[in-house]
Design a protein around this motif. Sequence first.
Motif, PDB file in Angstrom:
ATOM      1  N   MET A   1      61.148  -9.435  47.491  1.00  0.00           N
ATOM      2  CA  MET A   1      59.816  -9.589  46.919  1.00  0.00           C
ATOM      3  C   MET A   1      58.763  -9.477  48.026  1.00  0.00           C
ATOM      4  SD  MET A   1      58.191 -12.869  44.892  1.00  0.00           S
ATOM      5  CE  MET A   1      59.321 -12.737  43.517  1.00  0.00           C
ATOM      6  N   LYS A   2      57.822  -8.554  47.846  1.00  0.00           N
ATOM      7  CA  LYS A   2      56.758  -8.406  48.829  1.00  0.00           C
ATOM      8  C   LYS A   2      55.836  -9.628  48.812  1.00  0.00           C
ATOM      9  CE  LYS A   2      56.005  -3.401  49.268  1.00  0.00           C
ATOM     10  NZ  LYS A   2      54.987  -2.326  49.104  1.00  0.00           N
ATOM     11  N   PRO A   3      55.219  -9.948  49.945  1.00  0.00           N
ATOM     12  CA  PRO A   3      54.256 -11.046  49.975  1.00  0.00           C
ATOM     13  C   PRO A   3      52.945 -10.651  49.302  1.00  0.00           C
ATOM     14  CG  PRO A   3      54.339  -9.972  52.117  1.00  0.00           C
ATOM     15  CD  PRO A   3      55.428  -9.350  51.280  1.00  0.00           C
ATOM     16  N   VAL A   4      52.065 -11.621  49.177  1.00  0.00           N
ATOM     17  CA  VAL A   4      50.726 -11.430  48.618  1.00  0.00           C
ATOM     18  C   VAL A   4      49.711 -11.833  49.678  1.00  0.00           C
ATOM     19  CG1 VAL A   4      49.085 -12.349  46.926  1.00  0.00           C
ATOM     20  CG2 VAL A   4      51.391 -11.712  46.207  1.00  0.00           C
ATOM     21  N   LEU A   5      48.646 -11.057  49.804  1.00  0.00           N
ATOM     22  CA  LEU A   5      47.574 -11.365  50.750  1.00  0.00           C
ATOM     23  C   LEU A   5      46.446 -12.086  50.010  1.00  0.00           C
ATOM     24  CD1 LEU A   5      46.390 -10.977  53.633  1.00  0.00           C
ATOM     25  CD2 LEU A   5      45.302  -8.884  52.759  1.00  0.00           C
ATOM     26  N   VAL A   6      46.082 -13.269  50.486  1.00  0.00           N
ATOM     27  CA  VAL A   6      44.970 -14.023  49.910  1.00  0.00           C
ATOM     28  C   VAL A   6      43.805 -13.973  50.888  1.00  0.00           C
ATOM     29  CG1 VAL A   6      44.180 -16.238  49.014  1.00  0.00           C
ATOM     30  CG2 VAL A   6      46.559 -15.532  48.671  1.00  0.00           C
ATOM     31  N   PHE A   7      42.691 -13.404  50.439  1.00  0.00           N
ATOM     32  CA  PHE A   7      41.518 -13.177  51.272  1.00  0.00           C
ATOM     33  C   PHE A   7      40.383 -14.050  50.746  1.00  0.00           C
ATOM     34  CE2 PHE A   7      37.885 -10.204  52.425  1.00  0.00           C
ATOM     35  CZ  PHE A   7      37.968 -10.410  53.795  1.00  0.00           C
ATOM     36  N   SER A   8      39.766 -14.845  51.627  1.00  0.00           N
ATOM     37  CA  SER A   8      38.763 -15.808  51.174  1.00  0.00           C
ATOM     38  C   SER A   8      37.505 -15.806  52.046  1.00  0.00           C
ATOM     39  CB  SER A   8      39.358 -17.220  51.127  1.00  0.00           C
ATOM     40  OG  SER A   8      39.909 -17.577  52.392  1.00  0.00           O
ATOM     41  N   ARG A   9      37.200 -14.675  52.647  1.00  0.00           N
ATOM     42  CA  ARG A   9      36.004 -14.607  53.494  1.00  0.00           C
ATOM     43  C   ARG A   9      34.730 -14.703  52.649  1.00  0.00           C
ATOM     44  NH1 ARG A   9      33.403  -9.687  57.014  1.00  0.00           N
ATOM     45  NH2 ARG A   9      32.177 -11.024  58.417  1.00  0.00           N
ATOM     46  N   THR A  10      33.722 -15.365  53.178  1.00  0.00           N
ATOM     47  CA  THR A  10      32.417 -15.442  52.538  1.00  0.00           C
ATOM     48  C   THR A  10      31.332 -15.157  53.570  1.00  0.00           C
ATOM     49  OG1 THR A  10      32.215 -17.818  52.961  1.00  0.00           O
ATOM     50  CG2 THR A  10      33.167 -17.165  50.854  1.00  0.00           C
ATOM     51  N   THR A  11      30.278 -14.487  53.123  1.00  0.00           N
ATOM     52  CA  THR A  11      29.084 -14.317  53.958  1.00  0.00           C
ATOM     53  C   THR A  11      27.850 -14.808  53.202  1.00  0.00           C
ATOM     54  OG1 THR A  11      28.762 -12.028  53.197  1.00  0.00           O
ATOM     55  CG2 THR A  11      30.067 -12.358  55.208  1.00  0.00           C
ATOM     56  N   GLY A  12      28.076 -15.370  52.009  1.00  0.00           N
ATOM     57  CA  GLY A  12      27.014 -15.975  51.217  1.00  0.00           C
ATOM     58  C   GLY A  12      27.436 -17.386  50.864  1.00  0.00           C
ATOM     59  N   PHE A  13      27.272 -17.773  49.606  1.00  0.00           N
ATOM     60  CA  PHE A  13      27.673 -19.108  49.181  1.00  0.00           C
ATOM     61  C   PHE A  13      29.172 -19.299  49.382  1.00  0.00           C
ATOM     62  CE2 PHE A  13      29.237 -22.165  46.085  1.00  0.00           C
ATOM     63  CZ  PHE A  13      28.377 -23.228  46.305  1.00  0.00           C
ATOM     64  N   ARG A  14      29.542 -20.488  49.846  1.00  0.00           N
ATOM     65  CA  ARG A  14      30.957 -20.770  50.071  1.00  0.00           C
ATOM     66  C   ARG A  14      31.396 -21.927  49.194  1.00  0.00           C
ATOM     67  NH1 ARG A  14      34.756 -19.153  53.588  1.00  0.00           N
ATOM     68  NH2 ARG A  14      36.530 -20.542  53.913  1.00  0.00           N
ATOM     69  N   HIS A  15      32.414 -21.694  48.375  1.00  0.00           N
ATOM     70  CA  HIS A  15      32.921 -22.716  47.476  1.00  0.00           C
ATOM     71  C   HIS A  15      33.787 -23.732  48.233  1.00  0.00           C
ATOM     72  CE1 HIS A  15      31.700 -19.970  44.267  1.00  0.00           C
ATOM     73  NE2 HIS A  15      31.852 -20.975  43.438  1.00  0.00           N
ATOM     74  N   ALA A  47      49.964  -2.121  52.955  1.00  0.00           N
ATOM     75  CA  ALA A  47      51.203  -1.591  52.368  1.00  0.00           C
ATOM     76  C   ALA A  47      52.306  -2.635  52.325  1.00  0.00           C
ATOM     77  CB  ALA A  47      51.663  -0.372  53.154  1.00  0.00           C
ATOM     78  N   ARG A  48      52.164  -3.712  53.102  1.00  0.00           N
ATOM     79  CA  ARG A  48      53.188  -4.769  53.118  1.00  0.00           C
ATOM     80  C   ARG A  48      53.109  -5.681  51.899  1.00  0.00           C
ATOM     81  NH1 ARG A  48      53.165  -8.658  56.463  1.00  0.00           N
ATOM     82  NH2 ARG A  48      50.965  -8.666  57.066  1.00  0.00           N
ATOM     83  N   PHE A  49      51.996  -5.609  51.144  1.00  0.00           N
ATOM     84  CA  PHE A  49      51.726  -6.617  50.124  1.00  0.00           C
ATOM     85  C   PHE A  49      51.866  -6.069  48.707  1.00  0.00           C
ATOM     86  CE2 PHE A  49      49.287  -7.906  53.886  1.00  0.00           C
ATOM     87  CZ  PHE A  49      49.819  -9.175  54.080  1.00  0.00           C
ATOM     88  N   ALA A  50      52.352  -6.937  47.830  1.00  0.00           N
ATOM     89  CA  ALA A  50      52.460  -6.588  46.415  1.00  0.00           C
ATOM     90  C   ALA A  50      51.122  -6.682  45.707  1.00  0.00           C
ATOM     91  CB  ALA A  50      53.465  -7.514  45.727  1.00  0.00           C
ATOM     92  N   ALA A  51      50.207  -7.497  46.242  1.00  0.00           N
ATOM     93  CA  ALA A  51      48.879  -7.644  45.650  1.00  0.00           C
ATOM     94  C   ALA A  51      47.951  -8.280  46.670  1.00  0.00           C
ATOM     95  CB  ALA A  51      48.917  -8.494  44.380  1.00  0.00           C
ATOM     96  N   VAL A  52      46.663  -8.096  46.428  1.00  0.00           N
ATOM     97  CA  VAL A  52      45.613  -8.742  47.210  1.00  0.00           C
ATOM     98  C   VAL A  52      44.839  -9.659  46.275  1.00  0.00           C
ATOM     99  CG1 VAL A  52      43.497  -8.393  48.527  1.00  0.00           C
ATOM    100  CG2 VAL A  52      45.423  -6.819  48.825  1.00  0.00           C
ATOM    101  N   VAL A  53      44.627 -10.901  46.713  1.00  0.00           N
ATOM    102  CA  VAL A  53      43.861 -11.870  45.943  1.00  0.00           C
ATOM    103  C   VAL A  53      42.547 -12.123  46.665  1.00  0.00           C
ATOM    104  CG1 VAL A  53      43.783 -14.204  44.986  1.00  0.00           C
ATOM    105  CG2 VAL A  53      45.978 -12.980  45.147  1.00  0.00           C
ATOM    106  N   PHE A  54      41.430 -11.902  45.989  1.00  0.00           N
ATOM    107  CA  PHE A  54      40.126 -12.300  46.512  1.00  0.00           C
ATOM    108  C   PHE A  54      39.811 -13.673  45.932  1.00  0.00           C
ATOM    109  CE2 PHE A  54      37.512  -8.617  48.382  1.00  0.00           C
ATOM    110  CZ  PHE A  54      38.627  -8.036  48.958  1.00  0.00           C
ATOM    111  N   MET A  55      40.015 -14.701  46.766  1.00  0.00           N
ATOM    112  CA  MET A  55      39.878 -16.091  46.346  1.00  0.00           C
ATOM    113  C   MET A  55      38.477 -16.607  46.667  1.00  0.00           C
ATOM    114  SD  MET A  55      40.958 -18.882  45.042  1.00  0.00           S
ATOM    115  CE  MET A  55      42.666 -18.472  44.693  1.00  0.00           C
ATOM    116  N   ASN A  56      37.593 -16.568  45.664  1.00  0.00           N
ATOM    117  CA  ASN A  56      36.228 -17.066  45.825  1.00  0.00           C
ATOM    118  C   ASN A  56      35.513 -16.438  47.013  1.00  0.00           C
ATOM    119  OD1 ASN A  56      35.418 -18.737  43.662  1.00  0.00           O
ATOM    120  ND2 ASN A  56      36.820 -20.330  44.347  1.00  0.00           N
TER     121      ASN A  56
END
Length: 213
Positions: A1-15, A47-56
């Motif tokens: 099972m490929k890993p998933v990349l979770v990306f949570s960078r903000t340059t505006g409001f941050r939750h 290419a290593r990841f099964a999906a990319v998650v943009f977390m807030n």
Amino acid sequence: MKPVLVFSRTTGFRHDSIPAGVRAVGELRPGVEATEDPDAFTPGNLARFAAVVFMNTNGHVLTDAGRTALEGYVRGGGGFLGVHSAAATEYDWQFYGDLVGAWFDRHPQVQSARVTRVDPDHPATAHLPVSGSRVDEWYDFRSYPDARILLRVDESTYVGGGMGVDHPLAWCHERLGGRSLYTGLGHTIEAYAEPAFRAHLAHALRWVTGESA
């Protein structure tokens, strides 16, 4: 099972809920890698990841090279999951707007509202009740998504909604090459400890990775 990349960078409001969201995805799926480094967006790394998650995510979070890499990844079949303020990200990039499905416009104060399940057949919503109340930050969007609608929020049950009786809250599509799912839920820290919302995220991830129909 490929890993998933979770990306949570903000340059505006941050939750404040970002750490809880990142932690929840890591608990729901093995092999999660979390980053706020835009340089992680290269063709070889994605290419290593099964999906990319943009977390807030919020604001302008990718370099030009990162945009090119993400577009190539999705058009090549990569999965994408956007959570809450992922819709308030990369406003000047049309591909991203098409990928998420709609951009954030405005919201009233955080309050309780009734959420209605539109699609009982999708894995991300099949477990949810036909309707139920919850507390969140209810986004109005700049346009109506050209997508398969999964959830709606009932504007008659809260104050300040501006989209009318058909107010989409979560949706998905496959029109750009890979699978994309967006959920407007996920503003509060508490959401990421709720079994129903965690299942929503878990099944959404399985769907965007192609592991479920």
